[in-house]
Design an enzyme around this catalytic site. Structure first.
Site, mmCIF file in Angstrom:
data_model
loop_
_atom_site.group_PDB
_atom_site.id
_atom_site.type_symbol
_atom_site.label_atom_id
_atom_site.label_comp_id
_atom_site.label_asym_id
_atom_site.label_seq_id
_atom_site.Cartn_x
_atom_site.Cartn_y
_atom_site.Cartn_z
ATOM 1 N N THR A 17 6.695 -17.181 4.360
ATOM 2 C CA THR A 17 6.132 -18.467 3.934
ATOM 3 C C THR A 17 7.098 -19.040 2.907
ATOM 4 O O THR A 17 7.235 -18.509 1.801
ATOM 5 C CB THR A 17 4.741 -18.257 3.302
ATOM 6 O OG1 THR A 17 3.972 -17.455 4.193
ATOM 7 C CG2 THR A 17 4.032 -19.557 3.024
ATOM 8 N N SER A 33 6.093 1.321 -9.923
ATOM 9 C CA SER A 33 4.849 1.260 -10.697
ATOM 10 C C SER A 33 5.009 0.408 -11.943
ATOM 11 O O SER A 33 6.076 0.337 -12.536
ATOM 12 C CB SER A 33 4.395 2.660 -11.113
ATOM 13 O OG SER A 33 3.204 2.535 -11.884
ATOM 14 N N LYS A 45 4.943 8.595 -5.730
ATOM 15 C CA LYS A 45 4.177 7.430 -6.198
ATOM 16 C C LYS A 45 2.691 7.591 -5.846
ATOM 17 O O LYS A 45 1.807 7.215 -6.621
ATOM 18 C CB LYS A 45 4.749 6.133 -5.572
ATOM 19 C CG LYS A 45 3.945 4.874 -5.907
ATOM 20 C CD LYS A 45 3.905 4.618 -7.399
ATOM 21 C CE LYS A 45 3.094 3.492 -7.938
ATOM 22 N NZ LYS A 45 2.241 2.670 -7.230
ATOM 23 N N HIS A 48 1.250 9.851 -8.351
ATOM 24 C CA HIS A 48 1.134 9.055 -9.589
ATOM 25 C C HIS A 48 -0.176 8.270 -9.558
ATOM 26 O O HIS A 48 -0.927 8.235 -10.535
ATOM 27 C CB HIS A 48 2.337 8.106 -9.714
ATOM 28 C CG HIS A 48 2.145 6.981 -10.687
ATOM 29 N ND1 HIS A 48 1.360 5.875 -10.412
ATOM 30 C CD2 HIS A 48 2.602 6.781 -11.943
ATOM 31 C CE1 HIS A 48 1.347 5.060 -11.454
ATOM 32 N NE2 HIS A 48 2.105 5.581 -12.392
ATOM 33 N N ASN A 49 -0.469 7.648 -8.440
ATOM 34 C CA ASN A 49 -1.688 6.850 -8.341
ATOM 35 C C ASN A 49 -2.945 7.717 -8.384
ATOM 36 O O ASN A 49 -3.952 7.323 -8.959
ATOM 37 C CB ASN A 49 -1.674 6.014 -7.058
ATOM 38 C CG ASN A 49 -0.790 4.782 -7.194
ATOM 39 O OD1 ASN A 49 0.091 4.737 -8.045
ATOM 40 N ND2 ASN A 49 -1.005 3.787 -6.363
ATOM 41 N N GLU A 100 -3.422 8.405 -11.807
ATOM 42 C CA GLU A 100 -3.923 7.140 -12.394
ATOM 43 C C GLU A 100 -5.445 7.019 -12.182
ATOM 44 O O GLU A 100 -6.191 6.687 -13.112
ATOM 45 C CB GLU A 100 -3.172 5.984 -11.721
ATOM 46 C CG GLU A 100 -3.662 4.578 -12.004
ATOM 47 C CD GLU A 100 -2.905 3.546 -11.137
ATOM 48 O OE1 GLU A 100 -1.660 3.537 -11.161
ATOM 49 O OE2 GLU A 100 -3.563 2.755 -10.433
HETATM 50 C C1 6PG Z 1 1.037 0.930 -10.168
HETATM 51 C C2 6PG Z 1 -0.337 0.885 -9.597
HETATM 52 C C3 6PG Z 1 -0.381 -0.013 -8.425
HETATM 53 C C4 6PG Z 1 -1.776 -0.448 -8.087
HETATM 54 C C5 6PG Z 1 -2.498 0.530 -7.246
HETATM 55 C C6 6PG Z 1 -3.938 0.651 -7.618
HETATM 56 O O1 6PG Z 1 1.526 2.044 -10.248
HETATM 57 O O2 6PG Z 1 1.579 -0.105 -10.521
HETATM 58 O O3 6PG Z 1 -0.757 2.139 -9.207
HETATM 59 O O4 6PG Z 1 0.309 0.602 -7.407
HETATM 60 O O5 6PG Z 1 -2.487 -0.794 -9.213
HETATM 61 O O6 6PG Z 1 -2.360 0.061 -5.956
HETATM 62 O O7 6PG Z 1 -4.599 1.142 -6.554
HETATM 63 P P1 6PG Z 1 -6.125 0.898 -6.244
HETATM 64 O O8 6PG Z 1 -6.263 -0.534 -5.846
HETATM 65 O O9 6PG Z 1 -6.373 1.861 -5.152
HETATM 66 O O10 6PG Z 1 -6.872 1.190 -7.517
#
Ligand code: 6PG
Length: 495
Positions: free
Chosen positions: A39, A135, A189, A192-193, A196
């Site tokens: 786009t 991230s 990654k 990592h999530n 998180e």
């Molecule tokens: C990051 C975050 C990013 C995002 C995730 C959250 O490292 O910058 O992890 O990747 O915030 O996608 O995932 P959810 O939507 O599953 O909470």
């Protein structure tokens, strides 16, 4: 900037929030960049931003051919589109114009096996491929993310100077390193999530206990979280939570946080983490608890009717009875310690998952280095990641963070407070699944003998699955039922 006849050093396709900001970051660090989006209004928007944010060397391109040809060879093209099919479609659009030796770098939250498939497909045409975890959200992408590139080492080397400049910078270097082969960058990654998810769940439980058992107001919570952010819990997620508690609701009284619907969304990486943990037989109960909580939070209407049904069945407000007589100051300090100890267990789970996958795939992941590149830029950035880095540097073969001498001491020091918080929450009926899962993980891991002997006996009784003994080698089977009946026929237990 006006289109330049000189070729760009790198290209970026996919100009949604992350793509736009990463492209501007790269341009700001002095690397001329070509940008493209299907786009085309997004291309104009990015070019305008580059102009307004300091006349940055960013060049808009309006079709895949011009885009690819505007990049110096060997070309490096970052794509930042939604994971899955859109990545395949973008690769297909660009591939016709790419030449052997060029590289594609996918910066999305992609499933690692998709990256491995694409590495194989690209290599058939001599194209190099990297799957790079990025991230830090919008702000990180613009001013310094944590980057986790995995795949072709040559592709990494071609852009190493760029990545090292655009990544977040911490005391021991830029938050980027070559992760390993294949889909390792995406896998790291993903974990990592997962971590998180765990961190966010544990913080929300600390908030819940302080609010409902401690009776803390939002302004008190803001002050406490700010204070915590000056100590061992110092981290991005604690810092933003302190800010969240301060924001007033522009549509009514009080703070906005109280008006937010209690239903957590998700995109999938946390679920993949738990699935992978199960696949690899790695216990990750804190991360799994955080995922379960997201599922349960999603059942808002069902929870509301369950509350009604149970109230009618006699469920009373049990928080009130626990709340009276609470020493607020002591509770706050206990919750801080419980949060810290629970967090260490969660990181131990994530790190063990990474190690197990590394062994399976031969990725040779360096856990200390991963902790280092998470010190800045990313969502889980935290002061204590430096200590995790050092723990793995002291002993790269550390079985678990929990047995690193420093962390072991800290866990022991915090366990009394941790048990008090969990006990209090249980009696108050405030669910703390993350903290409970972490504590149970700790208690299970630290006990030299578990009740698994009984489970083994049951398995052997009903399925002849055999068992081992503590006092002699070999595998054994016992005719449990027959022997038990004989025993019954002998002396009765109660006579
Ligand atoms: C990051 C975050 C990013 C995002 C995730 C959250 O490292 O910058 O992890 O990747 O915030 O996608 O995932 P959810 O939507 O599953 O909470």
């Amino acid at each position: 900037m006006e289109a330049s006849p000189a070729l760009s050093r790198i290209g970026l396709a996919g100009l949604a929030v992350m793509g736009q900001n990463l492209a501007l970051n790269i341009a700001e660090k002095g690397f001329p960049i070509s940008v493209y989006n299907r786009t085309t209004s997004k291309v104009d928007e990015t070019v305008d931003r580059a102009h307004n944010e300091g006349n940055l060397p960013l060049f808009g391109q309006y079709n895949p051919r011009d885009f690819v040809l505007s990049i110096q060879r060997p070309r490096s093209v970052i794509i930042l589109v939604k994971a899955g099919l859109p990545v395949d479609q973008t690769i297909a659009a660009l591939s016709d114009h790419l030449e052997p030796g060029d590289a594609i770098i996918d910066g999305g939250n992609e499933w690692y096996e998709n990256t491995e498939r694409r590495i194989a497909q690209a290599s058939e045409r001599g194209i190099l491929y990297l799957g790079m975890g990025v991230s830090g959200g919008e702000d990180g992408a613009r001013h310094g993310p944590s980057l986790m590139p995995g795949g072709s080492f040559q592709a990494y080397s071609n852009v190493e100077d760029i990545l090292k400049k655009v990544a977040a910078q911490v005391d021991d270097g830029p938050c980027v390193t070559y992760i390993g082969e294949g889909g390792s960058g995406n896998f790291v990654k993903m974990v990592h999530n997962g971590i998180e998810y765990g961190d966010m769940q544990l913080i929300s439980e600390a908030y819940d206990v302080l609010k409902h058992v401690g009776g803390l107001s939002n302004s008190e919570l803001a002050a406490i979280f700010s204070e915590w952010n000056r100590g061992e819990l110092e981290s991005f997620l604690i810092e933003i939570s302190a800010d969240i508690f301060k924001v007033k609701d522009e549509h009514g009284d009080g703070e906005l946080v109280d008006k937010i619907l209690d239903k957590t969304g998700m995109k999938g990486t946390g679920k993949w983490t738990v699935q992978q943990a199960a696949e690899l037989s790695i216990a990750a109960p804190t991360i799994a608890a955080s995922l379960d909580c997201r599922y349960l939070s999603g059942l808002k209407e069902e929870r509301e009717s369950a509350a009604e049904v149970l109230k009618e069945a006699g469920m009373t407000d049990i928080v009130g009875s626990v709340r009276s007589g609470i020493d607020k100051k002591k509770l706050i300090e206990d919750v801080r310690q419980a949060l810290y100890a629970s967090k260490i267990c969660s990181y131990a789970q994530g790190m063990n998952l990474l190690r197990a996958k590394s062994l399976e795939k031969g990725w040779n992941l360096n856990l200390g280095e991963l902790a280092r590149i998470w010190k800045g830029g990313c969502i889980i950035r935290a002061v204590f990641l430096d200590r995790i880095k050092k723990a793995y540097q002291r002993n790269p073969n550390l079985a678990s963070l929990l047995v690193d001498p420093e962390f072991a001491r800290e866990m022991v020091q915090r366990q009394a407070a941790w048990r008090r918080v969990v006990g209090l929450a249980i009696s108050a009926g405030i669910s703390t699944p993350g903290m409970c899962a972490s504590l149970a993980y700790f208690d299970t891991y630290r006990r030299a003998r578990l009740p698994a002997n009984l489970v083994q006996a049951q398995r052997d009784l009903f399925g002849a699955h055999t068992y081992e003994r503590v006092d002699r080698q070999g595998s054994y089977h016992t005719e449990w039922t027959k022997l038990a009946r004989n025993a019954d026929a002998g002396v009765g237990i109660f006579n």
